[in-house]
Design an enzyme around this catalytic site. Structure first.
Site, PDB file in Angstrom:
ATOM      1  N   ARG A   5       0.816  -1.216   0.000  1.00 31.03           N
ATOM      2  CA  ARG A   5       0.000   0.000   0.000  1.00 31.03           C
ATOM      3  C   ARG A   5       0.852   1.269   0.000  1.00 31.03           C
ATOM      4  O   ARG A   5       0.345   2.358  -0.249  1.00 31.03           O
ATOM      5  CB  ARG A   5      -0.933   0.017   1.227  1.00 31.03           C
ATOM      6  CG  ARG A   5      -1.912  -1.123   1.300  1.00 31.03           C
ATOM      7  CD  ARG A   5      -2.809  -1.178   0.072  1.00 31.03           C
ATOM      8  NE  ARG A   5      -3.475   0.084  -0.176  1.00 31.03           N
ATOM      9  CZ  ARG A   5      -4.592   0.490   0.426  1.00 31.03           C
ATOM     10  NH1 ARG A   5      -5.181  -0.299   1.283  1.00 31.03           N
ATOM     11  NH2 ARG A   5      -5.132   1.647   0.158  1.00 31.03           N
ATOM     12  N   GLU A  32       8.495  -7.845  -7.612  1.00 35.50           N
ATOM     13  CA  GLU A  32       8.142  -9.037  -6.848  1.00 35.50           C
ATOM     14  C   GLU A  32       8.460 -10.323  -7.603  1.00 35.50           C
ATOM     15  O   GLU A  32       8.384 -10.363  -8.849  1.00 35.50           O
ATOM     16  CB  GLU A  32       6.639  -8.994  -6.508  1.00 35.50           C
ATOM     17  CG  GLU A  32       6.212 -10.086  -5.544  1.00 35.50           C
ATOM     18  CD  GLU A  32       4.755  -9.956  -5.090  1.00 35.50           C
ATOM     19  OE1 GLU A  32       4.052  -9.056  -5.592  1.00 35.50           O
ATOM     20  OE2 GLU A  32       4.343 -10.760  -4.248  1.00 35.50           O
ATOM     21  N   TYR A  33       8.754 -11.349  -6.837  1.00 33.47           N
ATOM     22  CA  TYR A  33       8.920 -12.721  -7.333  1.00 33.47           C
ATOM     23  C   TYR A  33       7.675 -13.070  -8.138  1.00 33.47           C
ATOM     24  O   TYR A  33       6.549 -12.831  -7.683  1.00 33.47           O
ATOM     25  CB  TYR A  33       9.026 -13.609  -6.094  1.00 33.47           C
ATOM     26  CG  TYR A  33       9.201 -15.076  -6.329  1.00 33.47           C
ATOM     27  CD1 TYR A  33      10.475 -15.636  -6.384  1.00 33.47           C
ATOM     28  CD2 TYR A  33       8.098 -15.916  -6.438  1.00 33.47           C
ATOM     29  CE1 TYR A  33      10.641 -16.996  -6.568  1.00 33.47           C
ATOM     30  CE2 TYR A  33       8.257 -17.275  -6.625  1.00 33.47           C
ATOM     31  CZ  TYR A  33       9.542 -17.805  -6.687  1.00 33.47           C
ATOM     32  OH  TYR A  33       9.705 -19.148  -6.869  1.00 33.47           O
ATOM     33  N   ALA A  45       5.037 -15.559  -9.412  1.00 30.66           N
ATOM     34  CA  ALA A  45       4.490 -16.910  -9.262  1.00 30.66           C
ATOM     35  C   ALA A  45       3.832 -17.370 -10.570  1.00 30.66           C
ATOM     36  O   ALA A  45       3.266 -18.458 -10.642  1.00 30.66           O
ATOM     37  CB  ALA A  45       3.496 -16.940  -8.112  1.00 30.66           C
ATOM     38  N   ARG A  52       4.080   2.143  10.271  1.00 30.20           N
ATOM     39  CA  ARG A  52       4.162   0.695  10.492  1.00 30.20           C
ATOM     40  C   ARG A  52       4.957   0.277  11.723  1.00 30.20           C
ATOM     41  O   ARG A  52       5.023  -0.913  12.032  1.00 30.20           O
ATOM     42  CB  ARG A  52       4.717   0.012   9.234  1.00 30.20           C
ATOM     43  CG  ARG A  52       3.881   0.241   7.989  1.00 30.20           C
ATOM     44  CD  ARG A  52       2.442  -0.226   8.165  1.00 30.20           C
ATOM     45  NE  ARG A  52       1.688  -0.080   6.907  1.00 30.20           N
ATOM     46  CZ  ARG A  52       0.444  -0.489   6.736  1.00 30.20           C
ATOM     47  NH1 ARG A  52      -0.231  -1.042   7.726  1.00 30.20           N
ATOM     48  NH2 ARG A  52      -0.161  -0.321   5.571  1.00 30.20           N
TER      49      ARG A  52
HETATM   50  C1  LIG Z   1      -2.844   0.941  11.187  1.00 29.13           C
HETATM   51  C2  LIG Z   1      -3.251   0.962   9.744  1.00 29.13           C
HETATM   52  C3  LIG Z   1      -4.475   0.453   9.370  1.00 29.13           C
HETATM   53  C4  LIG Z   1      -4.865   0.473   8.021  1.00 29.13           C
HETATM   54  N1  LIG Z   1      -6.073  -0.057   7.657  1.00 29.13           N
HETATM   55  C5  LIG Z   1      -6.442  -0.056   6.360  1.00 29.13           C
HETATM   56  C6  LIG Z   1      -7.702  -0.599   5.944  1.00 29.13           C
HETATM   57  O1  LIG Z   1      -8.479  -1.073   6.766  1.00 29.13           O
HETATM   58  N2  LIG Z   1      -8.020  -0.582   4.622  1.00 29.13           N
HETATM   59  C7  LIG Z   1      -7.176  -0.041   3.694  1.00 29.13           C
HETATM   60  O2  LIG Z   1      -7.519  -0.046   2.510  1.00 29.13           O
HETATM   61  N3  LIG Z   1      -5.985   0.472   4.057  1.00 29.13           N
HETATM   62  C8  LIG Z   1      -5.590   0.476   5.338  1.00 29.13           C
HETATM   63  N4  LIG Z   1      -4.376   0.995   5.698  1.00 29.13           N
HETATM   64  C9  LIG Z   1      -3.484   1.505   4.647  1.00 29.13           C
HETATM   65  C10 LIG Z   1      -3.507   3.046   4.633  1.00 29.13           C
HETATM   66  O3  LIG Z   1      -4.803   3.540   4.346  1.00 29.13           O
HETATM   67  C11 LIG Z   1      -2.509   3.572   3.598  1.00 29.13           C
HETATM   68  O4  LIG Z   1      -2.878   3.105   2.318  1.00 29.13           O
HETATM   69  C12 LIG Z   1      -1.100   3.106   3.865  1.00 29.13           C
HETATM   70  O5  LIG Z   1      -0.779   3.283   5.221  1.00 29.13           O
HETATM   71  C13 LIG Z   1      -0.130   3.918   3.015  1.00 29.13           C
HETATM   72  O6  LIG Z   1      -0.116   5.223   3.496  1.00 29.13           O
HETATM   73  P1  LIG Z   1       0.172   6.454   2.561  1.00 29.13           P
HETATM   74  O7  LIG Z   1      -0.852   6.557   1.484  1.00 29.13           O
HETATM   75  O8  LIG Z   1       0.335   7.657   3.439  1.00 29.13           O
HETATM   76  O9  LIG Z   1       1.625   6.068   1.998  1.00 29.13           O
HETATM   77  P2  LIG Z   1       2.211   6.145   0.522  1.00 29.13           P
HETATM   78  O10 LIG Z   1       1.384   5.374  -0.432  1.00 29.13           O
HETATM   79  O11 LIG Z   1       3.655   5.743   0.676  1.00 29.13           O
HETATM   80  O12 LIG Z   1       2.141   7.634   0.138  1.00 29.13           O
HETATM   81  C14 LIG Z   1       2.959   8.600   0.826  1.00 29.13           C
HETATM   82  C15 LIG Z   1       2.270   9.923   0.728  1.00 29.13           C
HETATM   83  O13 LIG Z   1       2.228  10.311  -0.651  1.00 29.13           O
HETATM   84  C16 LIG Z   1       1.006  10.997  -0.913  1.00 29.13           C
HETATM   85  N5  LIG Z   1       0.259  10.242  -1.925  1.00 29.13           N
HETATM   86  C17 LIG Z   1       0.626   9.080  -2.526  1.00 29.13           C
HETATM   87  N6  LIG Z   1      -0.297   8.731  -3.449  1.00 29.13           N
HETATM   88  C18 LIG Z   1      -1.259   9.671  -3.412  1.00 29.13           C
HETATM   89  C19 LIG Z   1      -2.484   9.862  -4.113  1.00 29.13           C
HETATM   90  N7  LIG Z   1      -2.917   9.009  -5.041  1.00 29.13           N
HETATM   91  N8  LIG Z   1      -3.224  10.935  -3.815  1.00 29.13           N
HETATM   92  C20 LIG Z   1      -2.826  11.811  -2.855  1.00 29.13           C
HETATM   93  N9  LIG Z   1      -1.683  11.703  -2.165  1.00 29.13           N
HETATM   94  C21 LIG Z   1      -0.908  10.643  -2.449  1.00 29.13           C
HETATM   95  C22 LIG Z   1       0.252  11.086   0.407  1.00 29.13           C
HETATM   96  O14 LIG Z   1       0.610  12.280   1.038  1.00 29.13           O
HETATM   97  C23 LIG Z   1       0.817   9.929   1.202  1.00 29.13           C
HETATM   98  O15 LIG Z   1       0.725  10.093   2.605  1.00 29.13           O
HETATM   99  C24 LIG Z   1      -3.978   0.999   7.024  1.00 29.13           C
HETATM  100  C25 LIG Z   1      -2.739   1.521   7.426  1.00 29.13           C
HETATM  101  C26 LIG Z   1      -2.370   1.505   8.750  1.00 29.13           C
HETATM  102  C27 LIG Z   1      -1.015   2.059   9.140  1.00 29.13           C
END
Ligand SMILES: Cc1cc2nc3c(=O)[nH]c(=O)nc-3n(C[C@H](O)[C@H](O)[C@H](O)COP(=O)(O)OP(=O)(O)OC[C@H]3O[C@@H](n4cnc5c(N)ncnc54)[C@H](O)[C@@H]3O)c2cc1C
Length: 295
Positions: A92, A100-101, A103, A199
């Site tokens: 995510r 990735e590997y 399969a 994380r």
């Molecule tokens: C405790 C926990 C529980 C979670 N539970 C769920 C769940 O139930 N279901 C689920 O689907 N996910 C879940 N997630 C995943 C979460 O919603 C995020 O997808 C994941 O943590 C990645 O975070 P991020 O988007 O900030 O990071 P990255 O994808 O690394 O992105 C980094 C930053 O780049 C920017 N960014 C990247 N892409 C975009 C975009 N398209 N638009 C706008 N800004 C962008 C944002 O500022 C983002 O914070 C969970 C995560 C955690 C930590």
């Protein structure tokens, strides 16, 4: 111009660091170090800052003020072996380059994760996404035995399908998410800090936290000063909302935590008077507890 190298990190390259039963993290390569962060920052601030702030002070300043681009000058490439259910969480993070590997191309090894008994616990009553109290030993063992049996049966079906000519890309459909995959995972330090702040957090699932901790341990060797600042300002730092700041002011005025919450609109009970177990008020009290028990 010499390529930046950190002798302690060079010694770690290619070394497998085990995580879970069959997983590992390997530092494959890196680019930059604390000096590269400082060097990039000085391009924008100029040499004049050198006499005022030392390198540690400059890195701490950058971290405090979210001046993030100098941290992007450091890159890491890791090889990570992890169960598919952890990979689904890790994938995510979109600011990573990964490969990735396949399969479809290769046969999946017969390796799957069966959590240690202490990791099989009750559904948490406070956190809908987490685990909580200890489960009766016979329930733990039944779950672990079921998982083991199902995984073995699934792998037997997988090999049978391969032997009978089913394509690898189709045969893999029978394998559960406890099976392992692996990938190259390349990320810059700024994005790694963002990943780690999410994380390493207690709200993240235990298994991905173990991977995050191992990645952090290796990455820290390359940039110890940046990691020290990250831990201080991001991991140990606390953000206070407007209401929480008003509650802190009430505490400074001598109110109890419950009175401070009531005075600032941070609910601790439901309308019928029953205590809340989650929400802004409860989280504020948790922050106070963190400060109270600070080492
Ligand atoms: C405790 C926990 C529980 C979670 N539970 C769920 C769940 O139930 N279901 C689920 O689907 N996910 C879940 N997630 C995943 C979460 O919603 C995020 O997808 C994941 O943590 C990645 O975070 P991020 O988007 O900030 O990071 P990255 O994808 O690394 O992105 C980094 C930053 O780049 C920017 N960014 C990247 N892409 C975009 C975009 N398209 N638009 C706008 N800004 C962008 C944002 O500022 C983002 O914070 C969970 C995560 C955690 C930590």
């Amino acid at each position: 111009m010499q390529r930046i190298s950190v002798p302690e990190a060079d010694r770690l390259i290619g070394v497998k660091h085990p995580v879970l039963s069959h997983g590992f993290v390997v530092l494959v390569d890196y680019m930059g170090n604390d000096g590269a962060i400082v060097q990039a920052a000085r391009v924008s601030y100029g040499q004049g800052t050198k006499s005022v702030r030392d390198d540690r002070g400059l890195i701490r300043y950058l971290m405090r003020h979210h001046h993030t681009t100098p941290f992007e000058m450091v890159e890491y490439k890791f090889l990570v072996r992890l169960p598919i259910y952890v990979a689904r969480q890790m994938v995510r993070h979109r600011t990573v380059s990964l490969n990735e590997y396949s399969a479809r191309y290769s046969v999946v090894p017969d390796e799957y994760e069966v959590p240690a008994p202490e990791e099989v616990r009750h559904q948490s009553t406070r956190n809908r996404q987490g685990r909580g109290d200890v489960l009766a030993p016979e329930l733990v063992e039944r779950f672990r035995a079921d998982l083991d049996r199902i995984s073995r049966d699934a792998y037997a079906a997988y090999t049978q399908a391969l032997d009978s000519g089913v394509a690898r890309e189709t045969a893999r459909l029978v394998l559960p998410v406890a099976f392992y995959t692996q990938w190259y995972w390349k990320i810059n330090l700024h994005n790694l800090f963002h990943f780690l702040s999410l994380r390493l957090d207690p709200h993240a699932q235990e298994e991905i936290r173990l991977y995050a901790a191992e990645l952090a341990k290796l990455a820290r060797v390359v940039c110890p000063v940046a990691f020290e600042a990250f831990e201080e300002f991001q991991i140990q730092g606390l953000r206070l909302s407007g209401r929480e700041q008003r509650a802190v002011r009430a505490l400074l005025d001598g109110k109890t935590p419950a009175e401070a919450c009531a005075a600032s609109g941070l609910a601790l009970t439901r309308e019928d008077g029953r205590p809340l177990s989650t929400g802004e008020g409860v989280e504020f009290l948790e922050k106070l507890e963190r400060i109270r028990t600070l080492e």
